[in-house]
Design a protein around this motif. Structure first.
Motif, PDB file in Angstrom:
ATOM      1  N   VAL A  64       0.850  -1.190   0.000  1.00  0.00           N
ATOM      2  CA  VAL A  64       0.000   0.000   0.000  1.00  0.00           C
ATOM      3  C   VAL A  64       0.889   1.245   0.000  1.00  0.00           C
ATOM      4  O   VAL A  64       0.917   1.993  -0.969  1.00  0.00           O
ATOM      5  CB  VAL A  64      -0.959   0.004   1.214  1.00  0.00           C
ATOM      6  CG1 VAL A  64      -1.742   1.318   1.266  1.00  0.00           C
ATOM      7  CG2 VAL A  64      -1.929  -1.168   1.109  1.00  0.00           C
ATOM      8  N   VAL A 121      -0.056   1.612  -3.754  1.00  0.00           N
ATOM      9  CA  VAL A 121      -1.056   2.680  -3.736  1.00  0.00           C
ATOM     10  C   VAL A 121      -0.320   4.026  -3.714  1.00  0.00           C
ATOM     11  O   VAL A 121      -0.506   4.843  -4.604  1.00  0.00           O
ATOM     12  CB  VAL A 121      -1.993   2.532  -2.521  1.00  0.00           C
ATOM     13  CG1 VAL A 121      -2.969   3.711  -2.469  1.00  0.00           C
ATOM     14  CG2 VAL A 121      -2.765   1.220  -2.614  1.00  0.00           C
ATOM     15  N   SER A 122       0.516   4.214  -2.689  1.00  0.00           N
ATOM     16  CA  SER A 122       1.253   5.483  -2.641  1.00  0.00           C
ATOM     17  C   SER A 122       2.772   5.285  -2.628  1.00  0.00           C
ATOM     18  O   SER A 122       3.508   6.248  -2.754  1.00  0.00           O
ATOM     19  CB  SER A 122       0.851   6.282  -1.391  1.00  0.00           C
ATOM     20  OG  SER A 122       1.226   5.574  -0.219  1.00  0.00           O
ATOM     21  N   VAL A 167      -1.281   4.363  -7.630  1.00  0.00           N
ATOM     22  CA  VAL A 167      -2.217   5.485  -7.694  1.00  0.00           C
ATOM     23  C   VAL A 167      -1.410   6.783  -7.625  1.00  0.00           C
ATOM     24  O   VAL A 167      -1.372   7.538  -8.590  1.00  0.00           O
ATOM     25  CB  VAL A 167      -3.250   5.418  -6.550  1.00  0.00           C
ATOM     26  CG1 VAL A 167      -4.173   6.636  -6.612  1.00  0.00           C
ATOM     27  CG2 VAL A 167      -4.072   4.130  -6.656  1.00  0.00           C
ATOM     28  N   SER A 168      -0.733   7.013  -6.502  1.00  0.00           N
ATOM     29  CA  SER A 168      -0.004   8.281  -6.376  1.00  0.00           C
ATOM     30  C   SER A 168       1.506   8.093  -6.247  1.00  0.00           C
ATOM     31  O   SER A 168       2.239   9.073  -6.173  1.00  0.00           O
ATOM     32  CB  SER A 168      -0.522   9.060  -5.160  1.00  0.00           C
ATOM     33  OG  SER A 168      -0.351   8.305  -3.969  1.00  0.00           O
ATOM     34  N   THR A 201      -2.301   7.024 -11.477  1.00  0.00           N
ATOM     35  CA  THR A 201      -3.337   8.057 -11.526  1.00  0.00           C
ATOM     36  C   THR A 201      -2.656   9.427 -11.415  1.00  0.00           C
ATOM     37  O   THR A 201      -2.763  10.240 -12.320  1.00  0.00           O
ATOM     38  CB  THR A 201      -4.362   7.868 -10.390  1.00  0.00           C
ATOM     39  OG1 THR A 201      -4.989   6.593 -10.559  1.00  0.00           O
ATOM     40  CG2 THR A 201      -5.441   8.951 -10.461  1.00  0.00           C
ATOM     41  N   SER A 202      -1.945   9.657 -10.297  1.00  0.00           N
ATOM     42  CA  SER A 202      -1.266  10.954 -10.168  1.00  0.00           C
ATOM     43  C   SER A 202       0.251  10.805 -10.022  1.00  0.00           C
ATOM     44  O   SER A 202       0.960  11.810 -10.032  1.00  0.00           O
ATOM     45  CB  SER A 202      -1.823  11.722  -8.963  1.00  0.00           C
ATOM     46  OG  SER A 202      -1.537  11.024  -7.762  1.00  0.00           O
ATOM     47  N   VAL A 256      -3.083   9.660 -15.458  1.00  0.00           N
ATOM     48  CA  VAL A 256      -4.112  10.692 -15.546  1.00  0.00           C
ATOM     49  C   VAL A 256      -3.440  12.059 -15.394  1.00  0.00           C
ATOM     50  O   VAL A 256      -3.451  12.858 -16.326  1.00  0.00           O
ATOM     51  CB  VAL A 256      -5.205  10.492 -14.466  1.00  0.00           C
ATOM     52  CG1 VAL A 256      -6.219  11.643 -14.540  1.00  0.00           C
ATOM     53  CG2 VAL A 256      -5.915   9.154 -14.669  1.00  0.00           C
ATOM     54  N   PHE A 301      -3.929  12.292 -19.295  1.00  0.00           N
ATOM     55  CA  PHE A 301      -5.096  13.182 -19.352  1.00  0.00           C
ATOM     56  C   PHE A 301      -4.614  14.624 -19.210  1.00  0.00           C
ATOM     57  O   PHE A 301      -4.794  15.422 -20.100  1.00  0.00           O
ATOM     58  CB  PHE A 301      -6.089  12.817 -18.239  1.00  0.00           C
ATOM     59  CG  PHE A 301      -7.276  13.717 -18.179  1.00  0.00           C
ATOM     60  CD1 PHE A 301      -8.237  13.695 -19.181  1.00  0.00           C
ATOM     61  CD2 PHE A 301      -7.442  14.607 -17.122  1.00  0.00           C
ATOM     62  CE1 PHE A 301      -9.339  14.541 -19.134  1.00  0.00           C
ATOM     63  CE2 PHE A 301      -8.537  15.448 -17.058  1.00  0.00           C
ATOM     64  CZ  PHE A 301      -9.485  15.422 -18.060  1.00  0.00           C
ATOM     65  N   VAL A 329      -3.927   6.622   4.065  1.00  0.00           N
ATOM     66  CA  VAL A 329      -3.369   6.448   2.714  1.00  0.00           C
ATOM     67  C   VAL A 329      -4.459   5.975   1.750  1.00  0.00           C
ATOM     68  O   VAL A 329      -4.606   6.502   0.634  1.00  0.00           O
ATOM     69  CB  VAL A 329      -2.209   5.422   2.739  1.00  0.00           C
ATOM     70  CG1 VAL A 329      -1.820   5.011   1.320  1.00  0.00           C
ATOM     71  CG2 VAL A 329      -1.002   6.018   3.451  1.00  0.00           C
ATOM     72  N   ASN A 353      -5.998   8.194  -1.372  1.00  0.00           N
ATOM     73  CA  ASN A 353      -5.831   7.755  -2.757  1.00  0.00           C
ATOM     74  C   ASN A 353      -7.155   7.453  -3.437  1.00  0.00           C
ATOM     75  O   ASN A 353      -7.271   7.605  -4.656  1.00  0.00           O
ATOM     76  CB  ASN A 353      -4.863   6.573  -2.811  1.00  0.00           C
ATOM     77  CG  ASN A 353      -3.417   7.029  -2.693  1.00  0.00           C
ATOM     78  OD1 ASN A 353      -2.800   7.393  -3.682  1.00  0.00           O
ATOM     79  ND2 ASN A 353      -2.897   7.077  -1.473  1.00  0.00           N
ATOM     80  N   ILE A 388      -8.061  10.733  -4.634  1.00  0.00           N
ATOM     81  CA  ILE A 388      -7.284  11.102  -5.836  1.00  0.00           C
ATOM     82  C   ILE A 388      -7.928  10.488  -7.076  1.00  0.00           C
ATOM     83  O   ILE A 388      -8.104  11.153  -8.105  1.00  0.00           O
ATOM     84  CB  ILE A 388      -5.817  10.633  -5.695  1.00  0.00           C
ATOM     85  CG1 ILE A 388      -5.078  11.516  -4.683  1.00  0.00           C
ATOM     86  CG2 ILE A 388      -5.099  10.664  -7.045  1.00  0.00           C
ATOM     87  CD1 ILE A 388      -3.680  11.010  -4.329  1.00  0.00           C
ATOM     88  N   ILE A 389      -8.293   9.211  -6.973  1.00  0.00           N
ATOM     89  CA  ILE A 389      -8.899   8.547  -8.137  1.00  0.00           C
ATOM     90  C   ILE A 389     -10.262   9.140  -8.434  1.00  0.00           C
ATOM     91  O   ILE A 389     -10.604   9.405  -9.599  1.00  0.00           O
ATOM     92  CB  ILE A 389      -9.007   7.028  -7.909  1.00  0.00           C
ATOM     93  CG1 ILE A 389      -7.612   6.420  -7.719  1.00  0.00           C
ATOM     94  CG2 ILE A 389      -9.709   6.363  -9.090  1.00  0.00           C
ATOM     95  CD1 ILE A 389      -7.626   4.948  -7.366  1.00  0.00           C
ATOM     96  N   ALA A 399      -9.887  12.305 -10.222  1.00  0.00           N
ATOM     97  CA  ALA A 399      -9.453  12.066 -11.607  1.00  0.00           C
ATOM     98  C   ALA A 399     -10.623  11.586 -12.457  1.00  0.00           C
ATOM     99  O   ALA A 399     -10.796  12.040 -13.597  1.00  0.00           O
ATOM    100  CB  ALA A 399      -8.321  11.030 -11.621  1.00  0.00           C
ATOM    101  N   GLU A 445     -12.940  14.497 -13.203  1.00  0.00           N
ATOM    102  CA  GLU A 445     -12.383  15.400 -14.219  1.00  0.00           C
ATOM    103  C   GLU A 445     -12.487  14.786 -15.608  1.00  0.00           C
ATOM    104  O   GLU A 445     -12.819  15.465 -16.580  1.00  0.00           O
ATOM    105  CB  GLU A 445     -10.917  15.714 -13.894  1.00  0.00           C
ATOM    106  CG  GLU A 445     -10.749  16.654 -12.714  1.00  0.00           C
ATOM    107  CD  GLU A 445      -9.288  16.835 -12.324  1.00  0.00           C
ATOM    108  OE1 GLU A 445      -8.411  16.301 -13.037  1.00  0.00           O
ATOM    109  OE2 GLU A 445      -9.030  17.498 -11.306  1.00  0.00           O
ATOM    110  N   ALA A 504      -8.483   4.117 -14.571  1.00  0.00           N
ATOM    111  CA  ALA A 504      -8.756   4.668 -13.234  1.00  0.00           C
ATOM    112  C   ALA A 504      -9.763   3.786 -12.494  1.00  0.00           C
ATOM    113  O   ALA A 504      -9.620   3.536 -11.299  1.00  0.00           O
ATOM    114  CB  ALA A 504      -9.277   6.094 -13.356  1.00  0.00           C
TER     115      ALA A 504
END
Lengths: 293, 223
Positions: free
Chosen positions: A147, A165-166, A183-184, A202-203, A223, A284, B170, B174, B177-178, B181, B184, B205
């Motif tokens: 995670v 995840v992060s 994800v991040s 994602t980010s 994204v 994106f 966390v 997250n 965050i998704i 996204a 958007e 996503a």
């Protein structure tokens, strides 16, 4: 397997937690190509493949730990740090050094314990919540998930996946078909010649600084993270790069063109060295940069 | 051309959008490789299945109020049936696996199948008027995503006491965050419904959020 768990549960009822840190030094015969299942909540686990047909566990059990389950059933070996079920006391982490037959497969589960694996040739599956994961050598296949812990895979020529995840994912000198997603967290692929790579965030940011095999494939999707692809000047590949509202910078070929007169989108399709490998990068809103190294 | 090469190009081959040179190479390989012919048949069947989906399905633009209501219902259902945690987790995982698989299947259809200027689909696989495989696939992906998300958010609630505050933070950060996204990209798709890249990123996503929440249901607890 079920019998082992039942036995473990029965022992748990009667067991008394370790009130002080306790040394561990135990060995069990094991199949040269069996599966070793390891569970440790906190502390660390270092697993190394060796040429002997046995599993050896050394290290320390943290204060408050109930016991170490170490047993073999068929071709499966279980190494599990057991904590008291209802303890309200602080339980210290346990640090284990585990030697396994090099041909073993691994299934490792931790919560916050860091995991390091080296010289193991079987398939390995590693899961952690917040612990870091590092893998060296050439396992047959790897599957690492965390995670918030970071994952680092070094010099693996095998296929595999790394998911966080992060946490960040670093794939260093890998050569097999690999997939990484977060994800991040940031994804980094560095060195080596890759055949098929899939990177998704994602980010989180994506950075690829490696060579692509002939007819290899690289897919990088995000994204809102940035994508940086550093490729050798001699790369022979077909590129397909698009962004909805980000920017595209290209040092390998033509300038990106707008997809519409009014919208912010940009796209870029071109080939280098006559084509061959395929590079697809999509975002994106994140920026995409192609660089020559 | 090897099997891996053909596999990478099969979607475009079936769509009829592959450049002539590659198309000839793929066709030549298919003529001599039974495994790849099976993969081709499977891809064609997927496309046909997508075209057979109900045409009235529209991607919803504002999912979250309905999702919030469904989360509440899911919690009530959980309590009413009095499932033990382990059984509840297995139930959720089975449901999540099924819908995640559905998302994966429609992702194949939603990504890379809406290419302006590409050759028309091959004869015998005509798309119904007003619906493309991509739009149908995306609508289906959104529906399955919503269903999976509701179940898995309920699972997250059920596990709240067994995970550390740091891990929960966390996960929730997250998920946000998704969600941001997704919002958007949905807004952008509403402004530019013909965009051929957003559906693929949206599906990615969706999959990331389902994977994240599904993993939370199976995470080892604090012990």
């Amino acid at each position: 397997m079920r019998a082992i768990r039942l036995l473990g549960a029965a022992l748990a009822v009667a067991a008394v937690p370790v009130m002080a840190q306790q040394r561990v030094d135990e060995r069990r015969p094991a199949s040269a190509t069996g599966t070793v299942e390891i569970s440790n909540v906190s502390g660390s686990v270092r697993i190394t493949g060796w040429e002997q047909a046995e599993v050896a566990v050394t290290g320390t059990l943290g204060r408050g730990t109930e016991r170490l389950d170490f047993s073999t059933s068929g071709n499966r070996t279980l190494v599990k740090v057991v904590l008291p079920h209802l303890s309200t006391h602080h339980v210290e982490g346990s640090d284990l050094e585990i030697k396994v037959p090099a041909g073993s497969s691994l299934e490792v589960e931790t919560v916050s314990a860091d995991t390091a694996v080296d010289k193991v040739l079987g398939a390995i599956r590693l899961e952690s919540v917040s612990g870091g994961i590092t893998v060296g050598g050439s396992p047959r296949q790897f599957d690492a998930t965390s995670v918030s812990g970071d994952i680092e895979i070094t010099a693996a020529s095998s296929p595999g996946s790394a998911t966080t995840v992060s946490g960040s994912v670093n794939l260093l000198g890998v050569a097999g078909d690999v997939k990484a997603s977060s994800v991040s967290g940031n994804l980094v692929v560095k060195g080596g010649e890759t055949s098929r790579v899939e990177l998704e965030t994602t980010s989180g940011d994506i950075s690829f600084n490696a060579a692509l095999a002939r007819n290899g494939r690289l897919d990088a999707k995000t994204v809102s993270g940035s994508v940086e692809l550093d490729l050798p000047a001699a790369t022979a590949a077909d590129f397909d790069v698009t962004t909805f509202s980000g920017d595209i910078t290209n040092e390998l070929g033509p300038v990106a063109r707008r997809t519409s007169e009014y919208g912010p989108g940009k796209e870029l399709s071109f080939a280098t060295g006559g084509g061959g490998a395929r590079v697809v990068a999509k975002s994106f809103s994140g920026s995409i940069r192609l660089r020559k190294r | 051309m090897k099997c891996d090469d053909v596999d990478a190009l099969l979607d475009e081959f079936v769509d009829g959008t592959l450049p002539d040179g590659d198309r000839v190479e793929v066709a030549r390989h298919l003529g001599s490789c039974g495994r790849c012919r099976t993969a081709e048949a499977r891809t064609r069947a997927l496309l046909a299945a997508a075209r057979a989906l109900p045409r009235g399905v529209e991607p919803s633009r504002d999912l979250w109020p309905a999702i919030a209501a469904r989360i509440q219902r899911a919690r009530v259902t959980h309590g009413e049936f009095g499932l033990a945690r382990a059984r509840w987790r297995r139930t959720v995982l089975a449901a999540a696996a099924a819908v995640a698989a559905a998302i994966a299947l429609v992702a194949v259809l939603a990504v890379g199948r809406h290419k302006p200027g590409g050759a028309p689909p091959q004869a015998g696989l005509a798309t119904p008027p007003g619906a493309t495989a991509a739009s149908l696939g995306l609508a289906r992906a959104q529906a399955t995503y919503e269903a999976a998300r509701v179940q898995l958010l309920a699972a997250l609630e059920a596990r709240r006491g067994t995970l550390s505050p740091e891990t929960l933070e966390v996960v929730e950060k997250n998920v946000r965050i998704i969600d941001r996204a997704v919002e958007e990209m949905q807004a952008a798709l509403a402004r530019d419904p013909g965009n051929r890249d957003i559906p693929g990123l949206l599906v990615t996503a969706y999959q990331q959020e389902i994977d994240l929440l599904r993993r939370v249901a199976t995470l080892p607890g604090r012990g």
